[in-house]
Write a protein that holds these residues in place. Sequence first.
Motif, mmCIF file in Angstrom:
data_model
loop_
_atom_site.group_PDB
_atom_site.id
_atom_site.type_symbol
_atom_site.label_atom_id
_atom_site.label_comp_id
_atom_site.label_asym_id
_atom_site.label_seq_id
_atom_site.Cartn_x
_atom_site.Cartn_y
_atom_site.Cartn_z
ATOM 1 N N GLN A 46 72.896 -37.108 51.117
ATOM 2 C CA GLN A 46 73.426 -36.232 52.014
ATOM 3 C C GLN A 46 74.726 -37.072 52.879
ATOM 4 O O GLN A 46 75.826 -36.330 53.148
ATOM 5 C CB GLN A 46 72.316 -35.770 53.557
ATOM 6 C CG GLN A 46 73.078 -35.000 54.526
ATOM 7 C CD GLN A 46 73.502 -33.490 54.056
ATOM 8 O OE1 GLN A 46 72.703 -32.584 53.413
ATOM 9 N NE2 GLN A 46 74.657 -33.392 54.158
ATOM 10 N N ARG A 105 66.948 -38.395 49.497
ATOM 11 C CA ARG A 105 67.847 -37.292 49.935
ATOM 12 C C ARG A 105 68.956 -37.663 51.112
ATOM 13 O O ARG A 105 70.119 -37.106 51.121
ATOM 14 C CB ARG A 105 67.082 -36.050 50.386
ATOM 15 C CG ARG A 105 67.526 -34.879 50.779
ATOM 16 C CD ARG A 105 66.530 -33.685 51.046
ATOM 17 N NE ARG A 105 67.360 -32.368 51.213
ATOM 18 C CZ ARG A 105 67.956 -31.597 50.132
ATOM 19 N NH1 ARG A 105 67.441 -31.810 48.920
ATOM 20 N NH2 ARG A 105 68.575 -30.640 50.290
ATOM 21 N N ILE A 164 67.837 -37.422 44.198
ATOM 22 C CA ILE A 164 67.593 -36.531 45.613
ATOM 23 C C ILE A 164 66.066 -36.569 46.103
ATOM 24 O O ILE A 164 65.872 -36.682 47.151
ATOM 25 C CB ILE A 164 67.954 -34.940 45.172
ATOM 26 C CG1 ILE A 164 69.565 -34.940 44.829
ATOM 27 C CG2 ILE A 164 67.600 -34.027 46.181
ATOM 28 C CD1 ILE A 164 69.777 -33.445 44.185
ATOM 29 N N LYS A 165 65.224 -36.585 45.122
ATOM 30 C CA LYS A 165 64.058 -36.809 45.553
ATOM 31 C C LYS A 165 63.610 -37.982 46.229
ATOM 32 O O LYS A 165 62.875 -37.965 47.212
ATOM 33 C CB LYS A 165 62.899 -36.535 44.373
ATOM 34 C CG LYS A 165 61.374 -36.441 44.478
ATOM 35 C CD LYS A 165 60.630 -36.353 43.477
ATOM 36 C CE LYS A 165 59.175 -36.413 43.767
ATOM 37 N NZ LYS A 165 58.361 -36.244 42.586
#
Length: 334
Positions: free
Chosen positions: A238, A234, A230-231
Amino acid sequence: MRRPFGPVLAAALWALSSAPAPAQDAPAVRLGFAKCAHCLPMALLPGLARGVAVDATGFNSGNDVLTALVSKSIDVAQVTYLHYVTALDKGFDVVAVAGEVNGGSECLAGKALGLAADDWAGFKAAVEKARAAGTPLKVAASRGNAQDIHMRGAFLKQGINPNKDVQFVNIPNPSDHLAAMQRGEIDMVCSVEPFASQIRMAGAASRFVLPYDQAAGNLTNLIVTRSDVIKARRPAVQAVVDADVALVGKLTADRAVWIDVINQKTGLPKEVAAEALKNAEPDYRMYRAKTLAIAAMMRDLKYISRDVSAEVEKNMDYSFLEAATRRTRDGLGG
């Protein structure tokens, strides 16, 4: 493998990811999923992804998929609520970002038991008789998957201790459940679709119960990733969640495409695939309250060693679903 539709989109994706190269040159998102009726549609997700390439790989079981995720062999995984809770109990870095399909569990009884559907009284009598004779009934599942936990929770609610009253038989690969039943090695199995329908349609066993009368209900699948993914990526995560939402819409509108992918990935007849889908419910939402109940049930069953309620809540990230659906967390199971 999809590519961005033009230089403007490529530039936008580059800006979002802060990467030194255009989006089409970024590594693909590595996605893993298990080989079951409600998991196999993930093979369609690469074709629905926009702005990112997705490399999807099928694994024999959800346990294998989770292992690949925590070992960083893949970036995003389709697992189950049960795998999610287990991972948190073990201190693994997993973050739930979406649902996918629920259902898919069925307990099937061998012919020798002579049980009608939902005949818990008859089953409990058979359990007691076998225990008294020193030959406890052999009940099979793939240990640690959703069907195993669904079965154990349903048994416990009926006053049957799955750790003491029956003999549990672990058959890791669900595709082997039919042969074990045909050979008479087990008396009952809690299997996953489409293999449950295969067992029934082959005449090897009959439906005993859909084991949803327990804390997990029929909740099955989650899309999870790691915080480092995610970091670093991201926008890519998505894009995967956006594609998952689109996939759920596609499966809801057109079961034929779902039947086709099951047929192609398992080799089972389309008739079996169609039967399997009677026990499947596409749903991209994530159910926080029920997940907490699942964690409590798993602790009662001694599948986890501690209270992970805080981790369950902390590691359910609704922001991707909110962006994909323009709905609030409250409307997404939060």
